[in-house]
Write an enzyme that holds these catalytic residues in place. Sequence first.
Site, mmCIF file in Angstrom:
data_model
loop_
_atom_site.group_PDB
_atom_site.id
_atom_site.type_symbol
_atom_site.label_atom_id
_atom_site.label_comp_id
_atom_site.label_asym_id
_atom_site.label_seq_id
_atom_site.Cartn_x
_atom_site.Cartn_y
_atom_site.Cartn_z
ATOM 1 N N ARG A 26 52.091 32.773 15.373
ATOM 2 C CA ARG A 26 50.669 32.719 15.740
ATOM 3 C C ARG A 26 50.299 31.396 16.401
ATOM 4 O O ARG A 26 49.204 30.863 16.169
ATOM 5 C CB ARG A 26 49.778 32.959 14.497
ATOM 6 C CG ARG A 26 49.959 34.319 13.843
ATOM 7 C CD ARG A 26 49.356 35.412 14.720
ATOM 8 N NE ARG A 26 49.379 36.704 14.078
ATOM 9 C CZ ARG A 26 48.324 37.264 13.486
ATOM 10 N NH1 ARG A 26 47.176 36.641 13.445
ATOM 11 N NH2 ARG A 26 48.432 38.461 12.961
ATOM 12 N N TYR A 153 49.780 50.321 7.903
ATOM 13 C CA TYR A 153 48.437 50.331 8.495
ATOM 14 C C TYR A 153 48.003 51.745 8.862
ATOM 15 O O TYR A 153 46.836 52.114 8.718
ATOM 16 C CB TYR A 153 48.400 49.438 9.743
ATOM 17 C CG TYR A 153 48.399 47.957 9.418
ATOM 18 C CD1 TYR A 153 47.232 47.319 9.002
ATOM 19 C CD2 TYR A 153 49.556 47.196 9.505
ATOM 20 C CE1 TYR A 153 47.223 45.961 8.690
ATOM 21 C CE2 TYR A 153 49.561 45.842 9.202
ATOM 22 C CZ TYR A 153 48.394 45.238 8.792
ATOM 23 O OH TYR A 153 48.383 43.896 8.486
HETATM 24 O O1 CP3 Z 1 51.094 33.448 19.083
HETATM 25 C C1 CP3 Z 1 51.186 34.577 18.534
HETATM 26 O O2 CP3 Z 1 51.977 34.767 17.601
HETATM 27 C C2 CP3 Z 1 50.230 35.623 19.036
HETATM 28 C C3 CP3 Z 1 50.697 37.031 19.089
HETATM 29 C C4 CP3 Z 1 50.443 37.868 17.828
HETATM 30 C C5 CP3 Z 1 49.183 38.362 17.380
HETATM 31 N N1 CP3 Z 1 49.407 39.217 16.328
HETATM 32 C C6 CP3 Z 1 47.872 38.068 17.965
HETATM 33 C C7 CP3 Z 1 46.647 38.316 17.188
HETATM 34 C C8 CP3 Z 1 51.408 38.381 16.974
HETATM 35 C C9 CP3 Z 1 52.905 38.106 16.965
HETATM 36 C C10 CP3 Z 1 50.741 39.233 16.033
HETATM 37 C C11 CP3 Z 1 51.444 39.999 15.010
HETATM 38 C C12 CP3 Z 1 50.698 40.703 13.975
HETATM 39 N N2 CP3 Z 1 49.496 41.370 14.077
HETATM 40 C C13 CP3 Z 1 51.176 40.909 12.661
HETATM 41 C C14 CP3 Z 1 52.527 40.451 12.136
HETATM 42 C C15 CP3 Z 1 52.557 39.012 11.816
HETATM 43 C C16 CP3 Z 1 51.687 38.609 10.651
HETATM 44 O O3 CP3 Z 1 50.799 37.809 10.862
HETATM 45 O O4 CP3 Z 1 51.941 39.107 9.544
HETATM 46 C C17 CP3 Z 1 50.227 41.669 11.963
HETATM 47 C C18 CP3 Z 1 50.294 42.097 10.517
HETATM 48 C C19 CP3 Z 1 49.169 41.966 12.872
HETATM 49 C C20 CP3 Z 1 47.957 42.802 12.610
HETATM 50 C C21 CP3 Z 1 46.726 42.026 12.843
HETATM 51 N N3 CP3 Z 1 46.257 41.635 14.080
HETATM 52 C C22 CP3 Z 1 45.792 41.567 11.882
HETATM 53 C C23 CP3 Z 1 45.927 41.780 10.390
HETATM 54 C C24 CP3 Z 1 44.774 40.894 12.570
HETATM 55 C C25 CP3 Z 1 43.502 40.309 12.015
HETATM 56 C C26 CP3 Z 1 43.688 39.181 11.145
HETATM 57 C C27 CP3 Z 1 44.581 38.085 11.662
HETATM 58 O O5 CP3 Z 1 45.575 37.771 10.979
HETATM 59 O O6 CP3 Z 1 44.353 37.554 12.739
HETATM 60 C C28 CP3 Z 1 45.118 40.907 13.938
HETATM 61 C C29 CP3 Z 1 44.368 40.293 15.053
HETATM 62 C C30 CP3 Z 1 45.067 39.299 15.908
HETATM 63 N N4 CP3 Z 1 46.359 39.399 16.374
HETATM 64 C C31 CP3 Z 1 44.491 38.105 16.424
HETATM 65 C C32 CP3 Z 1 45.459 37.499 17.230
HETATM 66 C C33 CP3 Z 1 45.320 36.228 18.040
HETATM 67 C C34 CP3 Z 1 43.071 37.633 16.171
HETATM 68 C C35 CP3 Z 1 42.162 38.411 17.019
HETATM 69 C C36 CP3 Z 1 40.908 37.660 17.317
HETATM 70 O O7 CP3 Z 1 39.956 37.788 16.553
HETATM 71 O O8 CP3 Z 1 40.895 36.943 18.330
#
Ligand code: CP3
Length: 348
Positions: A26, A153
Amino acid sequence: MVIENDRLLRALRLEPNDRPPVWLMRQAGRYLPEYLKVRAQAGSFMDLCRNAELASEVAMQPLRRYPLDASILFSDILTIPDAMGLGLQFMSGEGPVFERPIQNLKDIQSLPLPDVEEQLGYVMNVVRAMRIRIGQKLPIIGFSGSPWTLACYMLEGRGTRDFAKARSWLWREPQGLQLLLDKLCSSVTDYLAAQANAGADVLMLFDTWGGLLSEAHYREFSLQPMMKIMQALQTRHGCSLPVILFSKGCHTQIADMCESGCAGIGVDWRIDINNALQQAKGKLAVQGNLDPTVLLADPESIRSTVKKQFADAVDHAGFIFNLGHGIMPEVPPDNVTVLLEQLRQLSD
Ligand code: CP3
């Protein structure tokens, strides 16, 4: 094509490095003010993921601030279930929610397999746009959720504390769950192969919820499907990119992972890095594993934690410095600078 900074690729081949490669899960995202600006410009998070120009810009943001050894595709793991028709929504403050979660066996039987190029082509466009921006300087990590984590999910409909509804399928309807995992295996394989064709150099499977399973269930419902994907990438697509497998909370099962065919494993902070490296020695690269909450602490705590980690791990070929899970939105960006400056000082 040769990648100029190949520390990550060398570590995944267990070759010695001048210093351990570092990147942070992230590394792009909400803790960066410049990210929030671009997201606002895009409209929503999913609009951002669908806009190759802006998503590739966001992927570059941490690389401008910090000396990192890898970039990671900017997207999300839930793009596949969305393409399968579940209707992905990101509610502010709530995380992901599906409008049409899977309710029963019939829903699984009728679940369509998406055409990856057609419905998920926007993700490949981001990989290509990132390559244009990065050139050959750094490797690009492509990724997918693991079948089990995506199923969590899809069956639950949203993120919950223990995914009890999803886990009840293990007991009530294991064959239905297997059918869902089989469909996901097929889509994840095609999706990762398409990312490789678009220019990714390393592939990563995020198995965030593998640690909710018993050891036996982990082997059957999480690791097995991931092994099928890694085999099919090679046999069906001729894709031999290294795969990093990150099963959060599964450090008791490193021995199983060593037999899975992956090039590296991600480990979270629950295991000492020494212990993980010892178990994987000569077989797999190990990526991790600082507790991401250290980035909420004072600079001195961050420095001493990095020092200890470095001393414990630096002698191992195949060590990839990272956190044990993603950077939290509350993290001050300057604390990431402190972490990376300390690491650089130790490496020089
Ligand atoms: O630099 C990076 O790693 C960005 C790419 C990336 C994102 N999500 C962007 C994102 C990656 C590799 C992920 C993977 C992801 N997404 C996982 C696996 C890794 C982990 O954290 O366990 C999971 C479970 C998700 C599902 C997901 N997406 C959730 C639960 C959420 C909301 C809560 C949170 O942790 O952010 C997201 C949204 C998300 N994915 C955001 C980003 C930048 C935030 C969105 C926003 O509000 O801008």
